[in-house]
Design a protein around this motif. Sequence first.
Motif, PDB file in Angstrom:
ATOM      1  N   MET A  25       0.830  -1.207   0.000  1.00 20.99           N
ATOM      2  CA  MET A  25       0.000   0.000   0.000  1.00 20.99           C
ATOM      3  C   MET A  25       0.867   1.260   0.000  1.00 20.99           C
ATOM      4  SD  MET A  25      -2.877   1.400  -0.326  1.00 20.99           S
ATOM      5  CE  MET A  25      -3.993   0.041  -0.208  1.00 20.99           C
ATOM      6  N   CYS A  26       1.963   1.238   0.747  1.00 20.22           N
ATOM      7  CA  CYS A  26       2.866   2.401   0.757  1.00 20.22           C
ATOM      8  C   CYS A  26       3.489   2.611  -0.618  1.00 20.22           C
ATOM      9  CB  CYS A  26       3.949   2.223   1.813  1.00 20.22           C
ATOM     10  SG  CYS A  26       3.319   2.282   3.499  1.00 20.22           S
ATOM     11  N   ARG A  27       3.915   1.530  -1.219  1.00 22.45           N
ATOM     12  CA  ARG A  27       4.491   1.605  -2.565  1.00 22.45           C
ATOM     13  C   ARG A  27       3.450   2.112  -3.565  1.00 22.45           C
ATOM     14  NH1 ARG A  27       4.858  -1.720  -7.122  1.00 22.45           N
ATOM     15  NH2 ARG A  27       6.816  -1.488  -8.264  1.00 22.45           N
ATOM     16  N   ALA A  28       2.216   1.635  -3.433  1.00 22.83           N
ATOM     17  CA  ALA A  28       1.137   2.085  -4.323  1.00 22.83           C
ATOM     18  C   ALA A  28       0.887   3.579  -4.152  1.00 22.83           C
ATOM     19  CB  ALA A  28      -0.139   1.290  -4.048  1.00 22.83           C
ATOM     20  N   GLY A  29       1.067   4.088  -2.930  1.00 23.42           N
ATOM     21  CA  GLY A  29       0.915   5.525  -2.692  1.00 23.42           C
ATOM     22  C   GLY A  29       1.942   6.348  -3.438  1.00 23.42           C
ATOM     23  N   VAL A  30       3.157   5.801  -3.541  1.00 25.66           N
ATOM     24  CA  VAL A  30       4.207   6.488  -4.312  1.00 25.66           C
ATOM     25  C   VAL A  30       3.899   6.385  -5.803  1.00 25.66           C
ATOM     26  CG1 VAL A  30       6.644   6.478  -4.939  1.00 25.66           C
ATOM     27  CG2 VAL A  30       5.980   6.180  -2.554  1.00 25.66           C
ATOM     28  N   LEU A  31       3.586   5.184  -6.258  1.00 26.91           N
ATOM     29  CA  LEU A  31       3.307   4.986  -7.689  1.00 26.91           C
ATOM     30  C   LEU A  31       2.076   5.750  -8.156  1.00 26.91           C
ATOM     31  CD1 LEU A  31       4.127   1.197  -8.119  1.00 26.91           C
ATOM     32  CD2 LEU A  31       5.499   3.169  -8.786  1.00 26.91           C
ATOM     33  N   ALA A  32       1.166   6.053  -7.233  1.00 22.87           N
ATOM     34  CA  ALA A  32      -0.043   6.806  -7.588  1.00 22.87           C
ATOM     35  C   ALA A  32       0.286   8.195  -8.109  1.00 22.87           C
ATOM     36  CB  ALA A  32      -0.962   6.905  -6.372  1.00 22.87           C
ATOM     37  N   GLY A  46      -6.004  11.808 -11.627  1.00 26.18           N
ATOM     38  CA  GLY A  46      -6.695  11.154 -12.730  1.00 26.18           C
ATOM     39  C   GLY A  46      -7.656  10.067 -12.289  1.00 26.18           C
ATOM     40  N   GLN A  47      -7.372   9.420 -11.166  1.00 32.41           N
ATOM     41  CA  GLN A  47      -8.224   8.336 -10.690  1.00 32.41           C
ATOM     42  C   GLN A  47      -8.386   8.451  -9.182  1.00 32.41           C
ATOM     43  OE1 GLN A  47      -6.791   4.541 -12.060  1.00 32.41           O
ATOM     44  NE2 GLN A  47      -6.619   5.233 -14.165  1.00 32.41           N
ATOM     45  N   ALA A  48      -9.614   8.311  -8.711  1.00 29.93           N
ATOM     46  CA  ALA A  48      -9.910   8.478  -7.283  1.00 29.93           C
ATOM     47  C   ALA A  48      -9.176   7.462  -6.417  1.00 29.93           C
ATOM     48  CB  ALA A  48     -11.408   8.380  -7.052  1.00 29.93           C
ATOM     49  N   HIS A  49      -9.072   6.215  -6.861  1.00 27.87           N
ATOM     50  CA  HIS A  49      -8.415   5.208  -6.022  1.00 27.87           C
ATOM     51  C   HIS A  49      -6.910   5.465  -5.927  1.00 27.87           C
ATOM     52  CE1 HIS A  49      -8.177   3.461 -10.057  1.00 27.87           C
ATOM     53  NE2 HIS A  49      -7.153   2.748  -9.636  1.00 27.87           N
ATOM     54  N   MET A  50      -6.324   6.100  -6.923  1.00 26.04           N
ATOM     55  CA  MET A  50      -4.916   6.459  -6.847  1.00 26.04           C
ATOM     56  C   MET A  50      -4.720   7.600  -5.842  1.00 26.04           C
ATOM     57  SD  MET A  50      -3.182   4.451  -8.541  1.00 26.04           S
ATOM     58  CE  MET A  50      -3.247   3.271  -9.847  1.00 26.04           C
ATOM     59  N   MET A  51      -5.639   8.535  -5.832  1.00 26.84           N
ATOM     60  CA  MET A  51      -5.577   9.612  -4.848  1.00 26.84           C
ATOM     61  C   MET A  51      -5.708   9.022  -3.442  1.00 26.84           C
ATOM     62  SD  MET A  51      -7.783  13.147  -4.401  1.00 26.84           S
ATOM     63  CE  MET A  51      -9.365  12.368  -4.367  1.00 26.84           C
ATOM     64  N   ALA A  52      -6.594   8.075  -3.253  1.00 33.84           N
ATOM     65  CA  ALA A  52      -6.783   7.453  -1.941  1.00 33.84           C
ATOM     66  C   ALA A  52      -5.518   6.721  -1.490  1.00 33.84           C
ATOM     67  CB  ALA A  52      -7.969   6.492  -1.985  1.00 33.84           C
ATOM     68  N   ARG A  53      -4.844   6.051  -2.401  1.00 37.91           N
ATOM     69  CA  ARG A  53      -3.595   5.367  -2.052  1.00 37.91           C
ATOM     70  C   ARG A  53      -2.534   6.363  -1.606  1.00 37.91           C
ATOM     71  NH1 ARG A  53      -3.726   1.173  -7.134  1.00 37.91           N
ATOM     72  NH2 ARG A  53      -5.064  -0.356  -6.123  1.00 37.91           N
ATOM     73  N   HIS A  54      -2.475   7.476  -2.301  1.00 37.65           N
ATOM     74  CA  HIS A  54      -1.506   8.510  -1.921  1.00 37.65           C
ATOM     75  C   HIS A  54      -1.876   9.122  -0.571  1.00 37.65           C
ATOM     76  CE1 HIS A  54       1.653  11.414  -2.417  1.00 37.65           C
ATOM     77  NE2 HIS A  54       0.784  12.362  -2.116  1.00 37.65           N
ATOM     78  N   VAL A  55      -3.154   9.304  -0.321  1.00 36.83           N
ATOM     79  CA  VAL A  55      -3.611   9.831   0.969  1.00 36.83           C
ATOM     80  C   VAL A  55      -3.180   8.894   2.092  1.00 36.83           C
ATOM     81  CG1 VAL A  55      -5.669  10.254   2.377  1.00 36.83           C
ATOM     82  CG2 VAL A  55      -5.503  11.238   0.095  1.00 36.83           C
ATOM     83  N   ILE A  56      -3.353   7.597   1.907  1.00 37.70           N
ATOM     84  CA  ILE A  56      -2.933   6.627   2.925  1.00 37.70           C
ATOM     85  C   ILE A  56      -1.438   6.737   3.171  1.00 37.70           C
ATOM     86  CG2 ILE A  56      -2.655   4.152   3.393  1.00 37.70           C
ATOM     87  CD1 ILE A  56      -5.414   3.789   1.984  1.00 37.70           C
ATOM     88  N   LEU A  57      -0.659   6.845   2.107  1.00 37.21           N
ATOM     89  CA  LEU A  57       0.787   7.009   2.271  1.00 37.21           C
ATOM     90  C   LEU A  57       1.099   8.257   3.077  1.00 37.21           C
ATOM     91  CD1 LEU A  57       3.781   6.348   1.669  1.00 37.21           C
ATOM     92  CD2 LEU A  57       3.510   7.703  -0.429  1.00 37.21           C
ATOM     93  N   LYS A  58       0.458   9.390   2.757  1.00 34.37           N
ATOM     94  CA  LYS A  58       0.741  10.633   3.471  1.00 34.37           C
ATOM     95  C   LYS A  58       0.321  10.548   4.933  1.00 34.37           C
ATOM     96  CE  LYS A  58       0.889  14.638   1.858  1.00 34.37           C
ATOM     97  NZ  LYS A  58       0.707  15.791   1.001  1.00 34.37           N
TER      98      LYS A  58
END
Length: 150
Positions: A25-32, A46-58
Amino acid sequence: VFFFCFVFCPCPLPSKITYINWLHMCRAGVLALQYFTPRKGLAGWGQAHMMARHVILKVLLEAGGGLVEVVRGEATQAGGKGTYVKLDKTKIDSVGMPAIGAFLTKLQVYKSTANVEAMRAMYTHFASVESPEMISLRDEVRWGKAAVCD
């Protein structure tokens, strides 16, 4: 069988699975970051789920305590690692779970009480990609040179 192993098994498998899921999940937050377009604010995602992954990382980065770190490096450095995500598996329960729990609790309270302003302010804080470091990381991700796991 899977449930039995998680609840009753003395083996290290459950902790390894937990670590791998958190690291993923942390890696996905970076790749998002590759789905974010600068200078568009939150509309730049561009995509809501990518924003959510980045939010989790932050959320996890701001939790501190050495839980997660995005280590910047050169692809030519010793060991062949460029930029990578470092996650301390010993701090998932003590730092990570409380941080995610507090974030989700606030999100649910704001949603349940229809406090749109507070929810938007909190989510905007975590979803923003404004710092020069994050923009630089985004550029690195877009060119395929980042997010190796450690």
